[in-house]
Design a protein around this motif. Structure first.
Motif, PDB file in Angstrom:
ATOM      1  N   TYR A   1      22.622   2.427  38.004  1.00 32.97           N
ATOM      2  CA  TYR A   1      23.384   1.226  38.135  1.00 32.97           C
ATOM      3  C   TYR A   1      23.275   0.245  37.127  1.00 32.97           C
ATOM      4  O   TYR A   1      24.012  -0.497  36.776  1.00 32.97           O
ATOM      5  CB  TYR A   1      22.738   0.638  39.462  1.00 32.97           C
ATOM      6  CG  TYR A   1      23.483  -0.562  40.103  1.00 32.97           C
ATOM      7  CD1 TYR A   1      24.932  -0.317  40.443  1.00 32.97           C
ATOM      8  CD2 TYR A   1      22.847  -1.854  40.612  1.00 32.97           C
ATOM      9  CE1 TYR A   1      25.714  -1.500  40.895  1.00 32.97           C
ATOM     10  CE2 TYR A   1      23.752  -2.728  41.097  1.00 32.97           C
ATOM     11  CZ  TYR A   1      24.876  -2.831  41.087  1.00 32.97           C
ATOM     12  OH  TYR A   1      25.543  -3.628  41.700  1.00 32.97           O
TER      13      TYR A   1
ATOM     14  N   ARG B   1      26.480  -1.644  35.129  1.00 33.49           N
ATOM     15  CA  ARG B   1      26.721  -3.046  34.954  1.00 33.49           C
ATOM     16  C   ARG B   1      26.688  -3.534  33.695  1.00 33.49           C
ATOM     17  O   ARG B   1      27.485  -4.333  33.243  1.00 33.49           O
ATOM     18  CB  ARG B   1      25.357  -3.665  35.613  1.00 33.49           C
ATOM     19  CG  ARG B   1      25.496  -3.696  37.469  1.00 33.49           C
ATOM     20  CD  ARG B   1      24.233  -4.169  37.976  1.00 33.49           C
ATOM     21  NE  ARG B   1      24.303  -5.474  37.599  1.00 33.49           N
ATOM     22  CZ  ARG B   1      24.828  -6.717  38.364  1.00 33.49           C
ATOM     23  NH1 ARG B   1      25.516  -6.327  39.437  1.00 33.49           N
ATOM     24  NH2 ARG B   1      24.664  -7.998  38.166  1.00 33.49           N
TER      25      ARG B   1
ATOM     26  N   LYS C   1      29.665  -5.230  31.738  1.00 32.76           N
ATOM     27  CA  LYS C   1      29.624  -6.352  30.972  1.00 32.76           C
ATOM     28  C   LYS C   1      30.162  -6.229  29.591  1.00 32.76           C
ATOM     29  O   LYS C   1      30.860  -7.134  29.196  1.00 32.76           O
ATOM     30  CB  LYS C   1      28.115  -6.720  31.236  1.00 32.76           C
ATOM     31  CG  LYS C   1      27.840  -8.122  30.522  1.00 32.76           C
ATOM     32  CD  LYS C   1      26.224  -8.424  30.615  1.00 32.76           C
ATOM     33  CE  LYS C   1      26.171  -9.875  30.092  1.00 32.76           C
ATOM     34  NZ  LYS C   1      24.674 -10.323  30.455  1.00 32.76           N
TER      35      LYS C   1
ATOM     36  N   SER D   1      32.723  -7.709  35.258  1.00 33.71           N
ATOM     37  CA  SER D   1      31.356  -7.619  35.929  1.00 33.71           C
ATOM     38  C   SER D   1      31.657  -6.267  37.027  1.00 33.71           C
ATOM     39  O   SER D   1      32.802  -5.651  37.320  1.00 33.71           O
ATOM     40  CB  SER D   1      31.181  -8.656  36.722  1.00 33.71           C
ATOM     41  OG  SER D   1      32.014  -9.033  37.608  1.00 33.71           O
TER      42      SER D   1
ATOM     43  N   SER E   1      29.699  -4.432  40.691  1.00 33.60           N
ATOM     44  CA  SER E   1      28.879  -4.429  41.606  1.00 33.60           C
ATOM     45  C   SER E   1      29.100  -3.275  42.761  1.00 33.60           C
ATOM     46  O   SER E   1      30.350  -3.131  42.866  1.00 33.60           O
ATOM     47  CB  SER E   1      28.456  -6.019  42.274  1.00 33.60           C
ATOM     48  OG  SER E   1      29.688  -6.343  43.116  1.00 33.60           O
TER      49      SER E   1
ATOM     50  N   HIS F   1      18.242  -4.662  34.865  1.00 38.66           N
ATOM     51  CA  HIS F   1      19.514  -3.982  34.400  1.00 38.66           C
ATOM     52  C   HIS F   1      19.843  -4.692  32.946  1.00 38.66           C
ATOM     53  O   HIS F   1      20.855  -4.542  32.394  1.00 38.66           O
ATOM     54  CB  HIS F   1      20.380  -3.976  35.243  1.00 38.66           C
ATOM     55  CG  HIS F   1      20.934  -5.425  35.766  1.00 38.66           C
ATOM     56  ND1 HIS F   1      20.365  -5.984  36.947  1.00 38.66           N
ATOM     57  CD2 HIS F   1      22.025  -6.042  35.449  1.00 38.66           C
ATOM     58  CE1 HIS F   1      21.032  -7.169  37.019  1.00 38.66           C
ATOM     59  NE2 HIS F   1      21.937  -7.138  36.197  1.00 38.66           N
TER      60      HIS F   1
END
Length: 467
Positions: free
Chosen positions: A95, A99, A103, A108, A110, A234
């Motif tokens: 994850y 992410r 980026k 973004s 999620s 992260h």
């Protein structure tokens, strides 16, 4: 569980989520227990793949040379994932990489995440090993091409299907929902340990395997500070390494911030946690002295100094390099000659005088005695502040919940702490070595805006004692 599950695995160029890159993504979309779709891509990481990683995964630079970059497949992948919950082993790793990849691509990302490592620890707490290889072996699940993304995703699905046969559906669903309710924590940590952390000042100690000290920190709110490490994993490489390695957390509550900072400075030097940099260096100190009758300062080094010895030094530093840089800055600010200070070799006029940065003592434009006096005065500003109390100082600190602490200090050396003023009697024979970090902490609190919140009591020294 209701809704689709996405069993996903990534191969990468390393373990640093902010700096390393994805080389392969594979995922299986499962609805009502049936694989309804597969997604697999090699990814051009735009960096070289280390030989050790190629040996492990079988993915090398030639294989990904013509592959799309992550930015080129980002929206396709997002659309394919849809609203499915991601199922991954040590899900924080996968994850975190996703992410950060999104980026870098300018957007973004999620998703709901289910970590099978955390799930395994709940389902089989009697076992110590919960890495994917150990789980596959324990449950008799064969996988011939591990460390390729699709093979690992298929192995993960096989593990899940084994659990569905071994445990009631309600139990699996309960544990998944439990993960979603609890704060996001490393898989190896007991959530109860975090819940036990007080929302109070203190110091926390993170340990890895075999009680290895990983990191020591302080905070006015222990629970919030510890959680912040895992919420940022992260985004920061150190936090990711910490989340992967931490196994246990201890803490010591303190009355307030002063006690927390003093305790943190001492414990970091005593235990040498591998992820602390600030406060860790101890031992030999370097400083400037100016012997009587000489025209320039001299660099002195000492393994340890008493408080009185430290006060005689003109500045204390952790290395000769730091000391020289400080003197160079003073010379630049005051128009002093580096050659006369011993920082530039040669004779005659120094280089700075040719640029108008030295007032010319090296070429006779300024009397040597005046130059020495100016240099001594400027350097004296770095001198350790004179100890203004006649004896030892007891510093009282009151906590919000009525908790109280007293810290015994002499010539800027912290000799120990106690819960009460009378408790300091046990420290009557205590002696301390000077520590630059402790000195800075004490000066910050005693000279700061909150000094009036502290209680100061001067205690007599025992005859013949000195710090």
């Amino acid at each position: 569980m209701t809704g689709p599950l996405i069993f996903i695995d990534l191969e990468t160029t390393g373990i640093r989520t902010t700096r390393d890159r994805i080389t392969e993504i594979a995922a299986l979309r499962v609805e009502r227990g049936v694989v309804t779709s597969r997604w697999q891509r090699l990814i051009q990481p735009e960096v070289r793949i280390p030989a050790s990683i190629s040996e492990l995964t079988g993915i090398h630079d030639d294989m990904v040379r013509d592959a799309p970059t992550f930015a080129e497949i980002a929206e396709e992948l997002r659309a394919w994932l849809g609203d499915g919950a991601l199922v991954a082993h040590n899900a924080r790793f996968d994850y975190g990489f996703l992410r950060n990849a999104y980026k870098r691509a300018g957007t973004s990302f999620s998703a709901d995440v289910v970590c099978t490592l955390r799930l395994s620890r709940r389902l089989a707490p009697q076992h110590r090993e919960h890495n994917l290889a150990a789980l596959l072996k324990r449950h008799g699940i064969t996988s011939h091409t591990r460390h390729r993304a699709m093979a690992d995703a298929e192995a993960l699905l096989a593990l899940w299907q084994h659990w569905e046969k071994e445990h009631p559906a309600a139990r699996l669903d309960e544990e998944v929902q439990r993960q979603r309710r609890l704060p996001s924590l490393p898989a190896h940590l007991d959530p109860g340990m975090i819940q036990a952390l007080p929302k109070a000042p203190g110091v926390y100690l993170m340990h890895g395997e075999n009680d290895l000290p990983l990191y020591i920190g302080k905070s006015l709110n222990l629970r919030a500070r510890v959680m912040s490490h895992f919420q940022a994993d992260h985004r920061q490489d150190r936090e990711m390494r910490l989340a992967q390695q931490v196994r246990h957390i201890d803490w010591q509550e303190t009355a307030g911030d002063l006690g927390a900072q003093l305790l943190e400075a001492r414990l970091v030097k005593e235990r040498q946690p591998i992820m602390n940099r600030r406060l860790r260096r101890a031992g030999r100190l370097t400083g400037w002295s100016w012997p009587p009758g000489t025209s320039r300062p001299e660099l002195q080094r000492a393994e340890a100094l008493s408080g009185r010895e430290a006060e005689a030094m003109m500045g204390l530093f952790r290395s000769a390099r730091e000391a020289n840089e400080a003197l160079r800055q003073i010379a630049a600010d005051q128009g002093l000659c580096l050659r006369l200070l011993g920082l530039e070799a040669g004779g005659g006029a120094c280089f700075a005088s040719q640029l108008g940065r030295c007032r010319g003592a090296c070429r006779g434009d300024e009397p040597l005695a005046l130059h020495a006096a100016r240099a001594r005065q400027a350097l004296s500003r770095l001198q350790i502040h004179h100890w203004p109390w006649e004896g030892r100082l007891a510093i009282g600190e009151q906590g919000l919940k009525g908790m109280q602490a007293w810290h015994l200090v002499d010539h800027w050396c912290h000799l120990g702490s106690a819960d009460s003023l009378t408790g300091l009697d046990a420290l009557v024979d205590a002696r301390g070595a000077f520590d630059v970090d402790t000195y800075r902490i004490l000066r910050r609190f005693l000279d700061g805006d909150d000094a009036d919140k502290l209680t100061l009591v001067t205690l007599p020294r025992r005859a013949g004692s000195a710090s």
